[in-house]
Scaffold this motif. Structure first.
Motif, PDB file in Angstrom:
ATOM      1  N   UNK A 155       1.671  15.248  -6.376  1.00  0.00           N
ATOM      2  CA  UNK A 155       0.943  13.995  -6.154  1.00  0.00           C
ATOM      3  C   UNK A 155       1.340  12.952  -7.204  1.00  0.00           C
ATOM      4  N   UNK A 156       1.444  13.382  -8.453  1.00  0.00           N
ATOM      5  CA  UNK A 156       1.795  12.436  -9.520  1.00  0.00           C
ATOM      6  C   UNK A 156       3.183  11.859  -9.301  1.00  0.00           C
ATOM      7  N   UNK A 157       4.131  12.690  -8.868  1.00  0.00           N
ATOM      8  CA  UNK A 157       5.488  12.199  -8.625  1.00  0.00           C
ATOM      9  C   UNK A 157       5.485  11.137  -7.539  1.00  0.00           C
ATOM     10  N   UNK A 183       0.861  -1.181   0.000  1.00  0.00           N
ATOM     11  CA  UNK A 183       0.000   0.000   0.000  1.00  0.00           C
ATOM     12  C   UNK A 183       0.898   1.231   0.000  1.00  0.00           C
ATOM     13  N   UNK A 184       0.554   2.216  -0.803  1.00  0.00           N
ATOM     14  CA  UNK A 184       1.331   3.443  -0.860  1.00  0.00           C
ATOM     15  C   UNK A 184       0.528   4.632  -0.377  1.00  0.00           C
ATOM     16  N   UNK A 185       1.197   5.576   0.278  1.00  0.00           N
ATOM     17  CA  UNK A 185       0.569   6.817   0.733  1.00  0.00           C
ATOM     18  C   UNK A 185       1.360   7.985   0.174  1.00  0.00           C
ATOM     19  N   UNK A 186       0.673   8.926  -0.452  1.00  0.00           N
ATOM     20  CA  UNK A 186       1.291  10.110  -1.050  1.00  0.00           C
ATOM     21  C   UNK A 186       0.910  11.344  -0.242  1.00  0.00           C
ATOM     22  N   UNK A 187       1.916  12.104   0.185  1.00  0.00           N
ATOM     23  CA  UNK A 187       1.670  13.338   0.933  1.00  0.00           C
ATOM     24  C   UNK A 187       2.471  14.473   0.293  1.00  0.00           C
ATOM     25  N   UNK A 188       1.838  15.359  -0.477  1.00  0.00           N
ATOM     26  CA  UNK A 188       2.549  16.523  -1.005  1.00  0.00           C
ATOM     27  C   UNK A 188       2.722  17.567   0.094  1.00  0.00           C
ATOM     28  N   UNK A 189       3.809  18.320   0.030  1.00  0.00           N
ATOM     29  CA  UNK A 189       4.060  19.321   1.069  1.00  0.00           C
ATOM     30  C   UNK A 189       4.817  20.507   0.495  1.00  0.00           C
ATOM     31  N   UNK A 190       4.291  21.706   0.744  1.00  0.00           N
ATOM     32  CA  UNK A 190       5.004  22.941   0.413  1.00  0.00           C
ATOM     33  C   UNK A 190       5.101  23.776   1.682  1.00  0.00           C
ATOM     34  N   UNK A 191       6.298  23.843   2.267  1.00  0.00           N
ATOM     35  CA  UNK A 191       6.529  24.612   3.490  1.00  0.00           C
ATOM     36  C   UNK A 191       5.516  24.254   4.588  1.00  0.00           C
ATOM     37  N   UNK A 192       5.564  23.001   5.012  1.00  0.00           N
ATOM     38  CA  UNK A 192       4.584  22.478   5.963  1.00  0.00           C
ATOM     39  C   UNK A 192       5.202  22.102   7.311  1.00  0.00           C
ATOM     40  N   UNK A 193       6.241  22.797   7.725  1.00  0.00           N
ATOM     41  CA  UNK A 193       6.917  22.429   8.969  1.00  0.00           C
ATOM     42  C   UNK A 193       6.009  22.522  10.197  1.00  0.00           C
ATOM     43  N   UNK A 209       5.664  23.924  -7.573  1.00  0.00           N
ATOM     44  CA  UNK A 209       4.562  24.687  -6.978  1.00  0.00           C
ATOM     45  C   UNK A 209       3.245  24.266  -7.609  1.00  0.00           C
ATOM     46  N   UNK A 210       3.071  22.976  -7.700  1.00  0.00           N
ATOM     47  CA  UNK A 210       1.873  22.380  -8.295  1.00  0.00           C
ATOM     48  C   UNK A 210       1.558  21.101  -7.547  1.00  0.00           C
ATOM     49  N   UNK A 211       0.418  21.088  -6.866  1.00  0.00           N
ATOM     50  CA  UNK A 211       0.059  19.889  -6.109  1.00  0.00           C
ATOM     51  C   UNK A 211      -0.195  18.707  -7.038  1.00  0.00           C
ATOM     52  N   UNK A 212      -0.639  18.989  -8.267  1.00  0.00           N
ATOM     53  CA  UNK A 212      -0.836  17.900  -9.221  1.00  0.00           C
ATOM     54  C   UNK A 212       0.468  17.228  -9.590  1.00  0.00           C
ATOM     55  N   UNK A 213       1.492  18.036  -9.834  1.00  0.00           N
ATOM     56  CA  UNK A 213       2.812  17.484 -10.142  1.00  0.00           C
ATOM     57  C   UNK A 213       3.341  16.697  -8.947  1.00  0.00           C
TER      58      UNK A 213
END
Length: 218
Positions: A72-74, A2-12, A66-70
């Motif tokens: 998540x896809x990565x 099972x895989x989990x994807x978490x995008x983050x931009x400056x989320x400290x 700076x793209x959540x779509x990019x």
């Protein structure tokens, strides 16, 4: 796997709680000790997000989009390449319950769209909460799509073309593509997460923008 994807931009400020909750969900007994790989995709981060992620047993990927779509896809493709049969998506400002992954898989569907609860309404006037709750359908068969609470089989994800490279609504595009394919989608209230109502949100046009719109300030 099972895989989990978490995008983050400056989320400290949020990432640690998110990771702790996802790791707890990965250890749920109903998963029967199936391996769970977690990928944090750091997108154009200039804060301490990487140092936080590296404290945990997760894989860190960096993109400059700076793209959540990019992002998540990565993460999704890295997990598929590693052998994931199921992809679960959430956001760095979100926490998940311990049965989150188990509840997704229990539906036996091609994809699962869950619901969200706001963890703290204090950044907003009470009328925003009232308007939100009046419009939100917290029941099975709802029609909400949240990248913070979405699961899909790897096969269906690839057939649908994956997450498009969009700054927002990449989750909606994926689910619409799944619908066009005739995928079995569970619209479930039993799969739920708690997410932020912060006003300094990361994705223009996303959930935070929607809440500001309810206040008449966006």
């Amino acid at each position: 796997m099972i895989g989990v994807v978490i995008p983050a931009h400056n989320e400290e400020q949020c990432l640690e709680k998110c990771l702790q909750s996802v790791l707890a969900a990965a250890a749920h007994p109903l998963l029967a000790a199936e391996r769970v790989d977690i990928v944090v995709v750091l997108d154009s981060c200039s804060d301490g997000s990487r140092a936080i992620a590296e404290r945990y047993a997760v894989t860190v990927i960096e993109v400059q989009a700076r793209s959540v779509g990019v992002a998540r896809a990565a993460g999704a493709h890295a997990l598929i390449d590693a052998g994931a049969r199921w992809l679960a998506c959430t956001d760095a400002d979100t926490t998940v319950p311990t049965d989150w992954l188990a509840a997704q898989l229990a539906h036996g569907a091609d994809a699962v769209c869950g619901v969200v609860e706001v963890d703290d309404w204090s950044p907003h006037h009470q009328q925003v909460r009232a308007r939100y709750e009046a419009c939100y359908t917290d029941c099975d068969g709802h029609s909400h799509i949240h990248g913070a609470n979405l699961g899909v089989t790897s096969v269906a994800y690839l057939q649908a073309g994956g997450f498009p490279a969009l700054a927002c609504h990449e989750d909606v595009h994926l689910v619409r593509a799944l619908e066009a394919l005739g995928a079995r989608i569970a619209w479930s209230r039993s799969v739920r997460v708690r997410t932020s109502a912060r006003t300094d949100f990361r994705a223009q046009g996303g959930f935070g923008s929607y809440l500001l719109g309810l206040a008449g300030t966006a």
